[in-house]
Design a protein around this motif. Sequence first.
Motif, mmCIF file in Angstrom:
data_model
loop_
_atom_site.group_PDB
_atom_site.id
_atom_site.type_symbol
_atom_site.label_atom_id
_atom_site.label_comp_id
_atom_site.label_asym_id
_atom_site.label_seq_id
_atom_site.Cartn_x
_atom_site.Cartn_y
_atom_site.Cartn_z
ATOM 1 N N ALA A 83 0.839 -1.210 0.000
ATOM 2 C CA ALA A 83 0.000 0.000 0.000
ATOM 3 C C ALA A 83 0.872 1.257 0.000
ATOM 4 C CB ALA A 83 -0.935 -0.020 1.208
ATOM 5 N N ALA A 84 1.927 1.249 0.821
ATOM 6 C CA ALA A 84 2.836 2.395 0.875
ATOM 7 C C ALA A 84 3.545 2.576 -0.467
ATOM 8 C CB ALA A 84 3.855 2.195 1.996
ATOM 9 N N ALA A 85 3.976 1.450 -1.050
ATOM 10 C CA ALA A 85 4.695 1.508 -2.323
ATOM 11 C C ALA A 85 3.785 2.029 -3.426
ATOM 12 C CB ALA A 85 5.227 0.119 -2.677
ATOM 13 N N GLN A 86 2.527 1.592 -3.420
ATOM 14 C CA GLN A 86 1.573 2.069 -4.439
ATOM 15 C C GLN A 86 1.410 3.586 -4.376
ATOM 16 O OE1 GLN A 86 -1.770 -0.811 -3.695
ATOM 17 N NE2 GLN A 86 -2.205 -0.321 -5.844
ATOM 18 N N GLU A 87 1.344 4.097 -3.152
ATOM 19 C CA GLU A 87 1.183 5.551 -2.996
ATOM 20 C C GLU A 87 2.441 6.284 -3.474
ATOM 21 O OE1 GLU A 87 -1.217 7.448 -2.620
ATOM 22 O OE2 GLU A 87 -0.258 9.354 -2.094
ATOM 23 N N ALA A 88 3.610 5.698 -3.176
ATOM 24 C CA ALA A 88 4.863 6.313 -3.643
ATOM 25 C C ALA A 88 4.932 6.289 -5.167
ATOM 26 C CB ALA A 88 6.063 5.585 -3.033
ATOM 27 N N VAL A 89 4.475 5.183 -5.778
ATOM 28 C CA VAL A 89 4.460 5.094 -7.241
ATOM 29 C C VAL A 89 3.529 6.164 -7.806
ATOM 30 C CG1 VAL A 89 3.711 3.673 -9.202
ATOM 31 C CG2 VAL A 89 5.076 2.642 -7.371
ATOM 32 N N VAL A 108 6.105 -8.639 -1.441
ATOM 33 C CA VAL A 108 5.661 -7.281 -1.799
ATOM 34 C C VAL A 108 5.712 -7.053 -3.317
ATOM 35 C CG1 VAL A 108 6.340 -4.839 -1.679
ATOM 36 C CG2 VAL A 108 6.273 -6.243 0.407
ATOM 37 N N LEU A 109 6.844 -7.424 -3.950
ATOM 38 C CA LEU A 109 7.081 -6.975 -5.325
ATOM 39 C C LEU A 109 6.164 -7.614 -6.365
ATOM 40 C CD1 LEU A 109 10.922 -6.724 -4.916
ATOM 41 C CD2 LEU A 109 9.313 -4.821 -5.040
ATOM 42 N N PRO A 110 5.865 -8.939 -6.283
ATOM 43 C CA PRO A 110 4.893 -9.461 -7.259
ATOM 44 C C PRO A 110 3.521 -8.792 -7.114
ATOM 45 C CG PRO A 110 6.060 -11.265 -6.188
ATOM 46 C CD PRO A 110 6.409 -10.010 -5.434
ATOM 47 N N ARG A 111 3.061 -8.616 -5.870
ATOM 48 C CA ARG A 111 1.759 -7.954 -5.668
ATOM 49 C C ARG A 111 1.766 -6.565 -6.302
ATOM 50 N NH1 ARG A 111 2.001 -10.639 -0.374
ATOM 51 N NH2 ARG A 111 -0.034 -11.378 0.330
ATOM 52 N N LEU A 112 2.839 -5.817 -6.018
ATOM 53 C CA LEU A 112 2.941 -4.453 -6.538
ATOM 54 C C LEU A 112 2.940 -4.462 -8.067
ATOM 55 C CD1 LEU A 112 3.387 -1.429 -5.925
ATOM 56 C CD2 LEU A 112 5.848 -1.887 -5.980
ATOM 57 N N ALA A 113 3.731 -5.385 -8.643
ATOM 58 C CA ALA A 113 3.834 -5.438 -10.108
ATOM 59 C C ALA A 113 2.461 -5.685 -10.736
ATOM 60 C CB ALA A 113 4.819 -6.531 -10.525
ATOM 61 N N PHE A 114 1.719 -6.656 -10.203
ATOM 62 C CA PHE A 114 0.406 -6.958 -10.783
ATOM 63 C C PHE A 114 -0.555 -5.787 -10.585
ATOM 64 C CE2 PHE A 114 2.046 -11.364 -10.331
ATOM 65 C CZ PHE A 114 1.957 -11.729 -11.666
ATOM 66 N N ARG A 115 -0.472 -5.122 -9.448
ATOM 67 C CA ARG A 115 -1.360 -3.964 -9.237
ATOM 68 C C ARG A 115 -1.034 -2.834 -10.201
ATOM 69 N NH1 ARG A 115 -2.514 -3.829 -2.702
ATOM 70 N NH2 ARG A 115 -2.966 -6.056 -2.656
ATOM 71 N N GLY A 117 -0.237 -3.374 -13.223
ATOM 72 C CA GLY A 117 -0.586 -3.837 -14.562
ATOM 73 C C GLY A 117 0.557 -4.475 -15.315
ATOM 74 N N THR A 118 1.572 -4.935 -14.578
ATOM 75 C CA THR A 118 2.683 -5.611 -15.247
ATOM 76 C C THR A 118 3.009 -6.878 -14.463
ATOM 77 O OG1 THR A 118 4.919 -5.323 -16.111
ATOM 78 C CG2 THR A 118 4.418 -4.187 -14.036
ATOM 79 N N ALA A 119 4.197 -7.427 -14.658
ATOM 80 C CA ALA A 119 4.664 -8.570 -13.878
ATOM 81 C C ALA A 119 6.074 -8.246 -13.412
ATOM 82 C CB ALA A 119 4.641 -9.839 -14.727
ATOM 83 N N LEU A 120 6.587 -9.097 -12.530
ATOM 84 C CA LEU A 120 7.874 -8.813 -11.889
ATOM 85 C C LEU A 120 9.021 -9.496 -12.625
ATOM 86 C CD1 LEU A 120 9.505 -7.759 -9.403
ATOM 87 C CD2 LEU A 120 8.956 -9.940 -8.304
ATOM 88 N N ALA A 121 10.074 -8.748 -12.917
ATOM 89 C CA ALA A 121 11.326 -9.353 -13.362
ATOM 90 C C ALA A 121 12.028 -9.834 -12.091
ATOM 91 C CB ALA A 121 12.177 -8.357 -14.122
ATOM 92 N N GLN A 122 11.991 -11.131 -11.872
ATOM 93 C CA GLN A 122 12.340 -11.705 -10.568
ATOM 94 C C GLN A 122 13.814 -12.066 -10.478
ATOM 95 O OE1 GLN A 122 11.778 -12.030 -7.405
ATOM 96 N NE2 GLN A 122 9.997 -13.392 -7.347
ATOM 97 N N ASP A 123 14.405 -11.864 -9.297
ATOM 98 C CA ASP A 123 15.709 -12.452 -8.959
ATOM 99 C C ASP A 123 16.827 -12.029 -9.918
ATOM 100 O OD1 ASP A 123 17.234 -13.960 -7.240
ATOM 101 O OD2 ASP A 123 16.851 -15.865 -8.244
ATOM 102 N N CYS A 124 16.857 -10.740 -10.268
ATOM 103 C CA CYS A 124 17.812 -10.267 -11.272
ATOM 104 C C CYS A 124 19.218 -10.159 -10.685
ATOM 105 C CB CYS A 124 17.402 -8.883 -11.780
ATOM 106 S SG CYS A 124 15.741 -8.862 -12.424
ATOM 107 N N THR A 125 20.207 -10.612 -11.442
ATOM 108 C CA THR A 125 21.600 -10.464 -11.023
ATOM 109 C C THR A 125 22.249 -9.264 -11.707
ATOM 110 O OG1 THR A 125 22.167 -12.082 -12.709
ATOM 111 C CG2 THR A 125 21.915 -12.904 -10.471
#
Lengths: 330, 265
Positions: A83-89, A108-115, A117-125
């Motif tokens: 919720a905090a991240a959504q407001e910051a976005v 947090v990040l998958p939920r945020l990504a879907f909210r 309207g996208t998806a998460l690029a996961q576990d990036c090195t």
Amino acid sequence: MADGNGILVIGEMAGNEPASTTLEALAAGLSLLASLPGEKLSVVLAGASTAAAAQVAIAHGAQTAYTIEDASLADPAPEAVVAAAQEAVRQASPRIVLGSKTILGRDVLPRLAFRLGTALAQDCTAVAIDDAKRLLATRPVYGGNAVATVACVSDIAVAALRAKSIDAGEPDSSRTGEVVALSVDLASAVRVRPVDRVEQTAEGIRLEDARVVISGGRGLGGPEPFKELGKLAALLGGAVGASRAACDAGWVPSSYQVGLTGKTVTPELYIAVGISGASQHMAGCSNSRTIVAINKDAGANIFKDARFGVAGDWQKVLPAFMEQLQELLG
Amino acid sequence: MTLKIVVTAKQVIDPETPTSAFGIDSNAVTVPSNQSPVINGFDEQAIEAALRLKEASGDAHITVVSVGSGFALDVIKKPLAMGADELILLDDPAFDNAIDPTVTVAALAAAIRKIGDVDVVLAGRQASDWDNAQVPIGVAEALGWPVATVAKKVDINGTTLRVERVLPDGHEVVEADLPAVVTVSNELGTPRYPNMRGIMAARRVQPTVWSAADLDLAIGSLSPAFELVSLSKPQSGVETEMITGDDDEDAGRKLAQRLRDERII
């Protein structure tokens, strides 16, 4: 990708400081900004007390620190951080959102990504910006048997960085930035209600903090040999870990598990005994400074990632190794 | 009231496949055709969690839903042999997308709506191919349901879900109102093996097959999140020094000496 106003880091707190992973994400953000002239770096910090952390984040390059303070955020529910991240976005309207694949981040990040309207690029090195100003995210897949780079093509890109894959930058106290307090209804955001917590505390040094980690796997054959690993760990001032196979077999508690679905450790020295080196395990230890492997199978995967290896029976190798160590260490 | 459980299960390349057997062809990861696929391990644990819920409630119906194309029927029917009641395959060439969860999430959410009156969706915490750990969360977001992740124990009491979530040093107990999504971790315990009766029963069951059209899904209207830029074999940056000796004991002693020489210990 649409135009956007820079990069927003979804921060995490460690006490009253930004977590080390957040400093890594800020460093990644700063390096990406080099390809996004005129755009800015922001961070959102949700915690019980964020004033000091906001200044640290600013010293690490954030131009705006969005903060939200609440007693419940000392140990935040993921949905509250979302919720905090959504407001910051909403306020920052970034083109890229960066976070970390931590215990909190993976919720947090998958939920945020879907909210968003996208998806998460996961576990990036690694992350980069291409000529079209798209975020390029690189990550191991298929248990480390391949490396994929994807371009994020939605209006907003969200990426989770693997811990310790990017160095945190040095703080620069001459940097300045603004602090913006957010107002978010946290209580109504939380639908998964924490009701109890059971700590399973291990004795001695925490696995994640240990400078030396001795891990055992399926090749040990049972719970007893972990006592030997414990002796070696005591000798070197380290901690004992395990592969998932050893934990699933019930030889040691699941809190010992090092790997993709367990703990990530980055000790100076990682000694793997009777561990085949499945990438699910290596994901948790591959950033160790020196990996030593003892395994009877000379073809075991672990030797590909090890600096030093002994292809032999651990029951014979280990006692002699310890004896010699004791002599050398006096 | 019958407890309606949906379990999502994915057919994946066997993660135990030797590294040498993995190849890359036309921007896709390949293994030789004699390497049989498997059901993602965490998904089998989700099926186990569903079976335990069914045993505890006495009145439950378990529907397994899988998204993809080119299913190996003998593999994907395993949940039926374990004791699930029904199998629905969301089978459409448009669903064959390894890199982008967008279509998978939309297909699963549409199927769960079409099944109707689902109380709880159980899924593996992540799949062993891309380890994205996000499709179940996406499904929960699409349905507007709460999601509890990384469960080692799942209980339902009336309309309340109670989950023990694995933490690095212990676990957390959380509650949420149904309907909800739960992702299941290996700490739940070993999934049961199908018995002969289950295997025979599964043979007689034909899966229901739904295409994108059956789900009223306009795939073209879904905006993808990712495009694959490159896929390659990893480069190991480590040069391994194998320590040998007259025997294993000697190698152990030499290893200690070598680490000392390098000032590692």
